[in-house]
Design a protein around this motif. Sequence first.
Motif, PDB file in Angstrom:
ATOM      1  N   TRP A 150      15.281 -98.914 -15.007  1.00 36.51           N
ATOM      2  CA  TRP A 150      14.698 -98.307 -13.810  1.00 36.51           C
ATOM      3  C   TRP A 150      15.019 -99.138 -12.561  1.00 36.51           C
ATOM      4  CZ3 TRP A 150      13.412 -93.931 -11.896  1.00 36.51           C
ATOM      5  CH2 TRP A 150      12.592 -93.839 -10.788  1.00 36.51           C
ATOM      6  N   ARG A 197      20.343 -96.721  -6.117  1.00 42.65           N
ATOM      7  CA  ARG A 197      19.885 -95.769  -5.091  1.00 42.65           C
ATOM      8  C   ARG A 197      19.989 -96.410  -3.712  1.00 42.65           C
ATOM      9  NH1 ARG A 197      14.999 -94.939  -2.404  1.00 42.65           N
ATOM     10  NH2 ARG A 197      13.920 -96.518  -3.620  1.00 42.65           N
ATOM     11  N   ILE A 198      19.610 -97.693  -3.638  1.00 43.57           N
ATOM     12  CA  ILE A 198      19.690 -98.395  -2.356  1.00 43.57           C
ATOM     13  C   ILE A 198      21.164 -98.485  -1.908  1.00 43.57           C
ATOM     14  CG2 ILE A 198      19.326-100.648  -1.246  1.00 43.57           C
ATOM     15  CD1 ILE A 198      16.765-100.867  -3.063  1.00 43.57           C
ATOM     16  N   SER A 234      20.565 -88.193  -9.230  1.00 46.88           N
ATOM     17  CA  SER A 234      19.369 -87.508  -8.703  1.00 46.88           C
ATOM     18  C   SER A 234      18.658 -88.372  -7.672  1.00 46.88           C
ATOM     19  CB  SER A 234      18.376 -87.208  -9.837  1.00 46.88           C
ATOM     20  OG  SER A 234      18.752 -86.064 -10.527  1.00 46.88           O
ATOM     21  N   GLU A 235      18.542 -89.653  -7.984  1.00 53.60           N
ATOM     22  CA  GLU A 235      17.841 -90.567  -7.079  1.00 53.60           C
ATOM     23  C   GLU A 235      18.608 -90.747  -5.768  1.00 53.60           C
ATOM     24  OE1 GLU A 235      14.856 -92.473  -7.387  1.00 53.60           O
ATOM     25  OE2 GLU A 235      14.406 -91.107  -9.018  1.00 53.60           O
ATOM     26  N   GLU A 254      19.674 -80.903 -12.824  1.00 54.93           N
ATOM     27  CA  GLU A 254      18.674 -81.435 -11.894  1.00 54.93           C
ATOM     28  C   GLU A 254      19.335 -82.221 -10.756  1.00 54.93           C
ATOM     29  OE1 GLU A 254      15.246 -83.098 -13.813  1.00 54.93           O
ATOM     30  OE2 GLU A 254      14.899 -84.401 -12.101  1.00 54.93           O
ATOM     31  N   GLY A 282      20.530 -80.065  -8.051  1.00 48.62           N
ATOM     32  CA  GLY A 282      19.430 -79.631  -7.173  1.00 48.62           C
ATOM     33  C   GLY A 282      19.054 -80.727  -6.187  1.00 48.62           C
ATOM     34  N   GLU A 283      19.035 -81.964  -6.654  1.00 46.27           N
ATOM     35  CA  GLU A 283      18.662 -83.095  -5.780  1.00 46.27           C
ATOM     36  C   GLU A 283      19.744 -83.365  -4.735  1.00 46.27           C
ATOM     37  OE1 GLU A 283      15.906 -84.582  -5.543  1.00 46.27           O
ATOM     38  OE2 GLU A 283      14.836 -84.475  -7.442  1.00 46.27           O
ATOM     39  N   ASN A 315      15.226 -74.857 -23.684  1.00 43.47           N
ATOM     40  CA  ASN A 315      14.236 -74.544 -22.650  1.00 43.47           C
ATOM     41  C   ASN A 315      14.240 -75.566 -21.501  1.00 43.47           C
ATOM     42  OD1 ASN A 315      12.095 -73.101 -21.540  1.00 43.47           O
ATOM     43  ND2 ASN A 315      10.604 -74.515 -22.439  1.00 43.47           N
ATOM     44  N   ASN A 316      14.452 -76.823 -21.854  1.00 42.22           N
ATOM     45  CA  ASN A 316      14.470 -77.872 -20.833  1.00 42.22           C
ATOM     46  C   ASN A 316      15.627 -77.655 -19.858  1.00 42.22           C
ATOM     47  OD1 ASN A 316      13.732 -80.237 -19.529  1.00 42.22           O
ATOM     48  ND2 ASN A 316      14.947 -81.544 -20.897  1.00 42.22           N
ATOM     49  N   LYS A 367      14.781 -74.706 -17.581  1.00 44.66           N
ATOM     50  CA  LYS A 367      13.806 -75.070 -16.539  1.00 44.66           C
ATOM     51  C   LYS A 367      14.452 -75.906 -15.436  1.00 44.66           C
ATOM     52  CE  LYS A 367       9.163 -74.860 -18.439  1.00 44.66           C
ATOM     53  NZ  LYS A 367       7.981 -75.660 -18.729  1.00 44.66           N
ATOM     54  N   SER A 368      15.327 -76.862 -15.850  1.00 44.37           N
ATOM     55  CA  SER A 368      16.024 -77.704 -14.870  1.00 44.37           C
ATOM     56  C   SER A 368      16.894 -76.856 -13.964  1.00 44.37           C
ATOM     57  CB  SER A 368      16.919 -78.719 -15.581  1.00 44.37           C
ATOM     58  OG  SER A 368      16.202 -79.843 -15.902  1.00 44.37           O
ATOM     59  N   TRP A 408      14.798 -74.832 -11.579  1.00 42.88           N
ATOM     60  CA  TRP A 408      14.248 -75.666 -10.507  1.00 42.88           C
ATOM     61  C   TRP A 408      15.312 -75.937  -9.442  1.00 42.88           C
ATOM     62  CZ3 TRP A 408      15.593 -80.445  -8.537  1.00 42.88           C
ATOM     63  CH2 TRP A 408      14.697 -80.972  -7.594  1.00 42.88           C
ATOM     64  N   GLU A 411      15.492 -74.951  -5.481  1.00 41.08           N
ATOM     65  CA  GLU A 411      15.681 -75.982  -4.466  1.00 41.08           C
ATOM     66  C   GLU A 411      16.866 -75.640  -3.554  1.00 41.08           C
ATOM     67  OE1 GLU A 411      13.569 -78.230  -3.956  1.00 41.08           O
ATOM     68  OE2 GLU A 411      14.712 -79.367  -2.470  1.00 41.08           O
ATOM     69  N   ARG A 421       7.611 -92.355  -7.444  1.00 38.79           N
ATOM     70  CA  ARG A 421       8.843 -92.434  -8.237  1.00 38.79           C
ATOM     71  C   ARG A 421       8.547 -93.068  -9.596  1.00 38.79           C
ATOM     72  NH1 ARG A 421      13.788 -91.756  -5.381  1.00 38.79           N
ATOM     73  NH2 ARG A 421      13.391 -91.353  -3.195  1.00 38.79           N
ATOM     74  N   ALA A 477       9.212 -91.313 -13.096  1.00 40.21           N
ATOM     75  CA  ALA A 477      10.075 -91.937 -14.118  1.00 40.21           C
ATOM     76  C   ALA A 477       9.339 -92.046 -15.456  1.00 40.21           C
ATOM     77  CB  ALA A 477      10.526 -93.319 -13.646  1.00 40.21           C
ATOM     78  N   VAL A 484       9.078 -81.887 -23.666  1.00 43.08           N
ATOM     79  CA  VAL A 484       9.997 -82.560 -22.749  1.00 43.08           C
ATOM     80  C   VAL A 484      10.245 -81.735 -21.486  1.00 43.08           C
ATOM     81  CG1 VAL A 484      12.068 -81.686 -23.966  1.00 43.08           C
ATOM     82  CG2 VAL A 484      12.235 -83.770 -22.629  1.00 43.08           C
ATOM     83  N   SER A 485      10.298 -80.416 -21.624  1.00 40.75           N
ATOM     84  CA  SER A 485      10.603 -79.621 -20.428  1.00 40.75           C
ATOM     85  C   SER A 485       9.411 -79.602 -19.467  1.00 40.75           C
ATOM     86  CB  SER A 485      11.026 -78.199 -20.804  1.00 40.75           C
ATOM     87  OG  SER A 485       9.983 -77.535 -21.458  1.00 40.75           O
ATOM     88  N   ASP A 486       8.191 -79.543 -20.016  1.00 39.97           N
ATOM     89  CA  ASP A 486       7.006 -79.627 -19.132  1.00 39.97           C
ATOM     90  C   ASP A 486       6.954 -80.989 -18.436  1.00 39.97           C
ATOM     91  OD1 ASP A 486       6.191 -77.164 -20.105  1.00 39.97           O
ATOM     92  OD2 ASP A 486       4.844 -78.030 -21.613  1.00 39.97           O
ATOM     93  N   ALA A 544       9.458 -83.022 -17.741  1.00 32.59           N
ATOM     94  CA  ALA A 544      10.509 -83.107 -16.717  1.00 32.59           C
ATOM     95  C   ALA A 544      10.093 -82.326 -15.472  1.00 32.59           C
ATOM     96  CB  ALA A 544      11.823 -82.568 -17.271  1.00 32.59           C
ATOM     97  N   GLU A 545       9.482 -81.172 -15.697  1.00 29.25           N
ATOM     98  CA  GLU A 545       9.016 -80.343 -14.579  1.00 29.25           C
ATOM     99  C   GLU A 545       7.974 -81.122 -13.757  1.00 29.25           C
ATOM    100  OE1 GLU A 545      10.147 -77.248 -14.238  1.00 29.25           O
ATOM    101  OE2 GLU A 545       8.824 -76.369 -12.733  1.00 29.25           O
ATOM    102  N   ARG A 592       9.520 -83.874 -11.711  1.00 31.07           N
ATOM    103  CA  ARG A 592      10.165 -83.359 -10.494  1.00 31.07           C
ATOM    104  C   ARG A 592       9.122 -83.089  -9.406  1.00 31.07           C
ATOM    105  NH1 ARG A 592      13.869 -80.725 -14.219  1.00 31.07           N
ATOM    106  NH2 ARG A 592      12.447 -78.990 -14.558  1.00 31.07           N
ATOM    107  N   ARG A 642       7.752 -86.495  -8.071  1.00 30.25           N
ATOM    108  CA  ARG A 642       8.732 -87.255  -7.296  1.00 30.25           C
ATOM    109  C   ARG A 642       8.898 -86.676  -5.883  1.00 30.25           C
ATOM    110  NH1 ARG A 642      13.964 -88.791  -6.909  1.00 30.25           N
ATOM    111  NH2 ARG A 642      14.791 -86.797  -7.559  1.00 30.25           N
ATOM    112  N   ARG A 643       8.654 -85.392  -5.769  1.00 30.14           N
ATOM    113  CA  ARG A 643       8.794 -84.734  -4.460  1.00 30.14           C
ATOM    114  C   ARG A 643       7.457 -84.595  -3.732  1.00 30.14           C
ATOM    115  NH1 ARG A 643      13.531 -81.455  -2.992  1.00 30.14           N
ATOM    116  NH2 ARG A 643      15.202 -82.612  -3.969  1.00 30.14           N
TER     117      ARG A 643
END
Lengths: 468, 230
Positions: free
Chosen positions: A352, A359-360, A389-390, A419, A422-423, A444-445, A448-449, A452, A456, B53, B57, B101-103, B105-106, B109, B112-113
């Motif tokens: 992390w 990111r910086i 993304s970051e 994702e 989108g960012e 499904n993940n 959803k990504s 989203w 965005e 953040r 994470a 995992v999808s919930d 991740a949602e 997101r 983070r915003r």
Amino acid sequence: MKTQILKLLLLFNLIFIIFTNAFAADYSYVKKKAEILKVGTFEEKITVVQELGGLSSNANFIIPDLIYSLKNDESHDVRMEIIRALERIGGQANKTVPALIEALGDDDWQIRWAAAGALTSFGKKSAMAVPELITLLRDSNDYVKNAAISTLGKMGPISVAVMMDEVAKPLDYADDQLYIRIVCIRSLGALGAKAIIAVPMLVENAQNDNAVIRLESVIALRKIGGDDAMPGETGWLAEPDEMVWPKGSRREGQFLMFVEAKQMVIYAIVNTLLDSIADPDPQVSYSAIKGLVSFGNKALPVKDKLVNFMISGTPIMRRVAIDALSNIGEEADDIIPDFITALSDFDVNVQWAAIQALRIKGKKAVPELMSMLEYDDDALTPNILKTFSEIGNEAKEAIKILLVMLQHDNSTYRALAAEALGEIGEPSLLVINSLNNLTKDDDNNVVKSAEWSLKELNRIFNEKDKNS
Amino acid sequence: MKRLILNFLIFITFITYFNKNIFAENIYVDLELVLAVDVSSSVDDEEYQLQIRGVGAAFRHPDIIAAIESTGGNGIAVAMVQWSDNEEQALVGGWHIIKDVSDAAEYARIIRRAPRIIAGGQTSIAGALTFSIEQINNNNIDSSRKVIDISGDGRANNGVHPMKIRDIALEQNITINGLVIINEEPFLDGYYERGVIGGRGGFMMIAEDYRDYAAMILQKLLREIGMPVS
């Protein structure tokens, strides 16, 4: 003209009458409540005191009654409530502070504890409590000790000298002198730039034989040096009784002189931290590196040492070394590849820290990150995608490769790549079509990504459309 | 005509009854968790970013997802509260049920915003706890564990003493855990230990500064979500 003046006078009279009546009503209401303090039941007293505390400064005139009950009521709970109420009302310091000082000597530790904490509400006006608070540092109860040091730490320059005196005392001065020295050093650090006068003493203590004293001194030094307050910029620096920067420092020529003085102090602090990196105690060494995070490119002389820590230190050392290196700025751009390697560290917190360091770095890190995606490494690839993304829009150069990643066999990669698109926020037709295709994915993940990101991108597109 | 009105009234009664039953039935989860984040004046924007953040994470971490998935399909309910002084609290983005995992991740997101709704203010821990208790009591969600996870960098200087509200929470079987950031007040952990945290399995963690926040919140969430139901 006369009529206008007459109207104006009438208006003033009306306001005056309303105001005085309202005040009178409040006064008699509060006074009635004060009667309950003397004759009420336990429950009534508690309720009244809480109510009076809730009135804040509006209950100022009731303070003498509260003080009377603080001294005379037999119930521990009522007295505790009164102290809290006095803290909230916060007025008539000339009466309240002496009463609280008296409570500092109470047999009941909770009363001492509450009184020590309440004194923080009176700022400089609680200065007369300093000797008693110092005595409480040697209290038999730890909560009382903590409350006393916490209050001393909030008093500012008034208590700096007292705490410095305690730090200067030899360790055999009293049985608990080691503890006292440690809490005083810690409080000096918490005061930040207000304790700048204590820097030479702390530098000396950072070389003490005792590792705990060294550790606390290093932490205090980094807090003092990391405080951005400069002469004339904050209220307390212009207070007449302050000990740090004389009032005259606001004048132009002298201001520069004090800026230079502060830089010299920072130089001394950074040098101490640099020396302490080599401390035999790992906690001291860790704290010294952590301290360097606050000083940006002043950590440059130990860049190589920090890179070594980042590669071969303990997880916590690796993390903090990355933080320090990421704050050095452009002079540490050459270690972007090392940050990317750290993305596959086995410790998630190191990963992390590396993501945040990249990111910086922003746009500068993107080409290297893109080239590392080719290796398709389970440990590295997800974190590279998270890093895009970051970084956000500055990573738009990576859109092409992210579109390729949308087709990857690994569903986690597909979701993270979707994702990241989108960012990054570039709503081109190609990106939108590719994400639309992904909304039919089996996973499904991933769906959803993609959904989203489409949402965005749609938002960004509409905003751009509106602006144009 | 009368018959038509009668039919219409029966229809309305039926719909109202049916809807009432739908809404009356609470969702059951393994854990209700409020993440109460300090946004008082002592927290600058960079520190706020480090907090959100860090939470984002954490909800992407495989161990957190594994802990959530081990709740036997019930999942957890999470809400973020921003807080500063006695009158300033806000629920950010409502309650979210996370089962996989999808919930997760949602939710990551969304967090983070999450914008900073409250720009600053004094520190009322009691206000934050009162608001968090209300959110738990009015969320149409049931669980065997209710936790308020409060983080902050200062003692309360506004509102009633947090101890009072802590005791109210404990009476309602709500556990309060603390994440104390000691960058400004080095003895804050003692204050939280004595006057803020409590309840079944209640605990506190210490972060030296906001840079440590992400690492600490991850450990803390693992302990909170992963704690077995006893």
